[in-house]
Design a protein around this motif. Structure first.
Motif, PDB file in Angstrom:
ATOM      1  N   ASN A   1       0.852  -1.110   0.135  1.00 13.51           N
ATOM      2  CA  ASN A   1       0.011  -0.033   0.043  1.00 13.51           C
ATOM      3  C   ASN A   1       0.843   1.319  -0.020  1.00 13.51           C
ATOM      4  OD1 ASN A   1      -2.898  -0.961  -0.074  1.00 13.51           O
ATOM      5  ND2 ASN A   1      -2.240  -1.856   1.970  1.00 13.51           N
ATOM      6  N   THR A   2       1.918   1.086   0.439  1.00 13.68           N
ATOM      7  CA  THR A   2       2.931   2.470   0.371  1.00 13.68           C
ATOM      8  C   THR A   2       3.910   2.574  -0.851  1.00 13.68           C
ATOM      9  OG1 THR A   2       5.030   1.178   1.379  1.00 13.68           O
ATOM     10  CG2 THR A   2       3.226   2.064   3.059  1.00 13.68           C
ATOM     11  N   LEU A   3       3.686   1.493  -1.785  1.00 10.87           N
ATOM     12  CA  LEU A   3       4.379   1.657  -2.959  1.00 10.87           C
ATOM     13  C   LEU A   3       3.826   2.672  -4.021  1.00 10.87           C
ATOM     14  CD1 LEU A   3       5.008  -1.824  -3.982  1.00 10.87           C
ATOM     15  CD2 LEU A   3       6.578  -0.170  -2.910  1.00 10.87           C
ATOM     16  N   PRO A   4       4.286   3.478  -4.544  1.00 11.91           N
ATOM     17  CA  PRO A   4       3.562   4.558  -5.704  1.00 11.91           C
ATOM     18  C   PRO A   4       2.878   3.901  -6.786  1.00 11.91           C
ATOM     19  CG  PRO A   4       5.932   4.500  -6.115  1.00 11.91           C
ATOM     20  CD  PRO A   4       5.795   3.618  -5.010  1.00 11.91           C
ATOM     21  N   LEU A   5       1.989   4.556  -7.436  1.00  9.61           N
ATOM     22  CA  LEU A   5       1.454   4.199  -8.563  1.00  9.61           C
ATOM     23  C   LEU A   5       2.121   3.764  -9.657  1.00  9.61           C
ATOM     24  CD1 LEU A   5      -2.176   6.253  -8.482  1.00  9.61           C
ATOM     25  CD2 LEU A   5      -1.820   3.837  -7.997  1.00  9.61           C
ATOM     26  N   GLY A   6       2.279   3.071 -10.592  1.00  7.59           N
ATOM     27  CA  GLY A   6       2.988   2.730 -11.536  1.00  7.59           C
ATOM     28  C   GLY A   6       4.041   1.609 -11.036  1.00  7.59           C
ATOM     29  N   LYS A   7       5.176   1.550 -11.725  1.00  8.05           N
ATOM     30  CA  LYS A   7       6.302   0.288 -11.914  1.00  8.05           C
ATOM     31  C   LYS A   7       7.222   0.454 -10.592  1.00  8.05           C
ATOM     32  CE  LYS A   7       9.361  -2.181 -14.684  1.00  8.05           C
ATOM     33  NZ  LYS A   7       9.810  -2.421 -16.102  1.00  8.05           N
ATOM     34  N   THR A   8       7.246  -0.613  -9.944  1.00  9.38           N
ATOM     35  CA  THR A   8       8.389  -0.685  -8.701  1.00  9.38           C
ATOM     36  C   THR A   8       9.139  -1.711  -9.274  1.00  9.38           C
ATOM     37  OG1 THR A   8       7.006   0.340  -7.023  1.00  9.38           O
ATOM     38  CG2 THR A   8       8.916  -0.838  -6.386  1.00  9.38           C
ATOM     39  N   VAL A   9      10.421  -1.443  -9.515  1.00 13.95           N
ATOM     40  CA  VAL A   9      11.579  -2.478  -9.947  1.00 13.95           C
ATOM     41  C   VAL A   9      11.956  -3.130  -8.679  1.00 13.95           C
ATOM     42  CG1 VAL A   9      13.658  -2.958 -11.052  1.00 13.95           C
ATOM     43  CG2 VAL A   9      12.143  -1.258 -11.934  1.00 13.95           C
ATOM     44  N   VAL A  10      12.050  -4.514  -8.522  1.00 11.28           N
ATOM     45  CA  VAL A  10      12.407  -5.385  -7.468  1.00 11.28           C
ATOM     46  C   VAL A  10      13.706  -5.790  -7.880  1.00 11.28           C
ATOM     47  CG1 VAL A  10      11.953  -7.282  -5.853  1.00 11.28           C
ATOM     48  CG2 VAL A  10      10.096  -5.925  -6.625  1.00 11.28           C
ATOM     49  N   ASP A  11      13.861  -6.714  -8.830  1.00 14.85           N
ATOM     50  CA  ASP A  11      15.122  -7.172  -9.392  1.00 14.85           C
ATOM     51  C   ASP A  11      15.142  -6.984 -10.958  1.00 14.85           C
ATOM     52  OD1 ASP A  11      17.351  -8.779  -9.695  1.00 14.85           O
ATOM     53  OD2 ASP A  11      16.249 -10.615  -9.363  1.00 14.85           O
ATOM     54  N   GLN A  12      15.584  -5.803 -11.387  1.00 15.56           N
ATOM     55  CA  GLN A  12      15.846  -5.646 -12.656  1.00 15.56           C
ATOM     56  C   GLN A  12      14.607  -5.960 -13.467  1.00 15.56           C
ATOM     57  OE1 GLN A  12      19.444  -7.185 -13.985  1.00 15.56           O
ATOM     58  NE2 GLN A  12      20.611  -6.516 -12.167  1.00 15.56           N
ATOM     59  N   ASP A  13      14.656  -6.662 -14.719  1.00 16.49           N
ATOM     60  CA  ASP A  13      13.440  -7.240 -15.414  1.00 16.49           C
ATOM     61  C   ASP A  13      13.015  -8.300 -15.008  1.00 16.49           C
ATOM     62  OD1 ASP A  13      13.499  -5.076 -17.204  1.00 16.49           O
ATOM     63  OD2 ASP A  13      14.831  -5.885 -18.712  1.00 16.49           O
ATOM     64  N   ASN A  14      13.497  -9.130 -14.011  1.00 14.16           N
ATOM     65  CA  ASN A  14      13.076 -10.599 -13.669  1.00 14.16           C
ATOM     66  C   ASN A  14      11.883 -10.304 -12.657  1.00 14.16           C
ATOM     67  OD1 ASN A  14      15.192 -11.706 -14.478  1.00 14.16           O
ATOM     68  ND2 ASN A  14      16.537 -11.074 -13.004  1.00 14.16           N
ATOM     69  N   VAL A  15      11.775  -9.154 -11.795  1.00 13.54           N
ATOM     70  CA  VAL A  15      10.760  -9.160 -10.675  1.00 13.54           C
ATOM     71  C   VAL A  15      10.396  -7.402 -10.811  1.00 13.54           C
ATOM     72  CG1 VAL A  15       9.567  -9.535  -8.517  1.00 13.54           C
ATOM     73  CG2 VAL A  15      11.368 -11.143  -9.264  1.00 13.54           C
ATOM     74  N   PHE A  16       9.040  -7.118 -10.985  1.00 15.81           N
ATOM     75  CA  PHE A  16       8.480  -5.864 -10.619  1.00 15.81           C
ATOM     76  C   PHE A  16       7.078  -6.094 -10.516  1.00 15.81           C
ATOM     77  CE2 PHE A  16       8.416  -6.480 -15.453  1.00 15.81           C
ATOM     78  CZ  PHE A  16       7.522  -6.033 -15.717  1.00 15.81           C
ATOM     79  N   ILE A  17       6.632  -4.599  -9.717  1.00 16.21           N
ATOM     80  CA  ILE A  17       5.408  -4.830  -9.341  1.00 16.21           C
ATOM     81  C   ILE A  17       4.809  -3.449 -10.068  1.00 16.21           C
ATOM     82  CG2 ILE A  17       3.751  -4.595  -7.278  1.00 16.21           C
ATOM     83  CD1 ILE A  17       5.994  -5.991  -5.520  1.00 16.21           C
ATOM     84  N   ASN A  18       3.585  -3.669 -10.459  1.00 19.11           N
ATOM     85  CA  ASN A  18       2.730  -2.534 -11.146  1.00 19.11           C
ATOM     86  C   ASN A  18       1.634  -2.459 -10.030  1.00 19.11           C
ATOM     87  OD1 ASN A  18       4.252  -2.172 -13.385  1.00 19.11           O
ATOM     88  ND2 ASN A  18       3.161  -3.787 -14.343  1.00 19.11           N
ATOM     89  N   ILE A  19       1.466  -0.998  -9.596  1.00 20.89           N
ATOM     90  CA  ILE A  19       0.328  -0.876  -8.682  1.00 20.89           C
ATOM     91  C   ILE A  19      -0.457   0.244  -9.466  1.00 20.89           C
ATOM     92  CG2 ILE A  19      -0.121   0.646  -6.400  1.00 20.89           C
ATOM     93  CD1 ILE A  19       1.537  -1.962  -6.046  1.00 20.89           C
ATOM     94  N   MET A  20      -1.894  -0.078  -9.502  1.00 20.16           N
ATOM     95  CA  MET A  20      -2.628   0.722 -10.426  1.00 20.16           C
ATOM     96  C   MET A  20      -4.044   0.786  -9.712  1.00 20.16           C
ATOM     97  SD  MET A  20      -3.348  -2.468 -12.973  1.00 20.16           S
ATOM     98  CE  MET A  20      -1.543  -3.140 -12.629  1.00 20.16           C
ATOM     99  N   ASP A  21      -4.700   1.926 -10.062  1.00 22.05           N
ATOM    100  CA  ASP A  21      -5.925   2.548  -9.743  1.00 22.05           C
ATOM    101  C   ASP A  21      -6.815   2.025 -11.059  1.00 22.05           C
ATOM    102  OD1 ASP A  21      -5.571   3.270  -7.299  1.00 22.05           O
ATOM    103  OD2 ASP A  21      -5.543   5.302  -7.648  1.00 22.05           O
TER     104      ASP A  21
END
Length: 149
Positions: free
Chosen positions: A32-52
């Protein structure tokens, strides 16, 4: 597909190194504290998209699939249904390699109620139809963790 309670997410470690990285991040961070959009966790291997986004009636949604990434879909606010499709009988169309997303025409196998308590992992190649309205409140804040296979 894997459908379970968020409290059981750690049980799925050991299947894939990138999935382990994703699970470790998810259980150790407040998404819930991540910003909207893409947060990179491990380069192109793992990322999180937060969206409304908004849920819609099932007839307004279509099955999607990915070739290079699996999804971990979680609702941070709101509640949705995700339908799962039959990959053995699917017709895969309109694949966009840059976005790693395409549509599929297939029969429904089942439905999963997500909300803040549950998650679904959709493996690469598995048709899934997210953002289906579960009630009259259509607002969703979602986290979709993309895990390279």
């Amino acid at each position: 597909m894997i459908y379970d309670k968020m409290s059981n997410l750690k049980l799925y470690k050991g299947m894939n190194r990138n999935l382990d990285t994703a699970i470790d991040f998810i259980v150790s961070h407040d998404l819930n504290t991540l910003p909207l959009g893409k947060t990179v966790v491990d380069q192109d291997n793992v990322f999180i998209n937060i969206m409304d986004t908004s849920a819609a009636p099932v007839e307004e949604r279509q099955y999607e699939f990915h070739k290079n990434y699996m999804d971990i879909q979680m609702d941070l606010m709101g509640i949705e249904i995700v339908d799962t499709g039959d990959s053995a009988q699917a017709e895969y169309i309109n694949y966009n390699e840059e976005g790693d997303v395409g549509t599929a025409v297939t029969a429904k196998l089942g439905s999963c109620l997500i909300g803040t308590e549950n998650f679904i992992i959709c493996m690469a190649g598995e048709p899934h139809k997210p953002n289906i309205a579960a009630n009259d409140d259509l607002f969703l804040k979602k986290a979709v963790c993309k895990v390279h296979i």
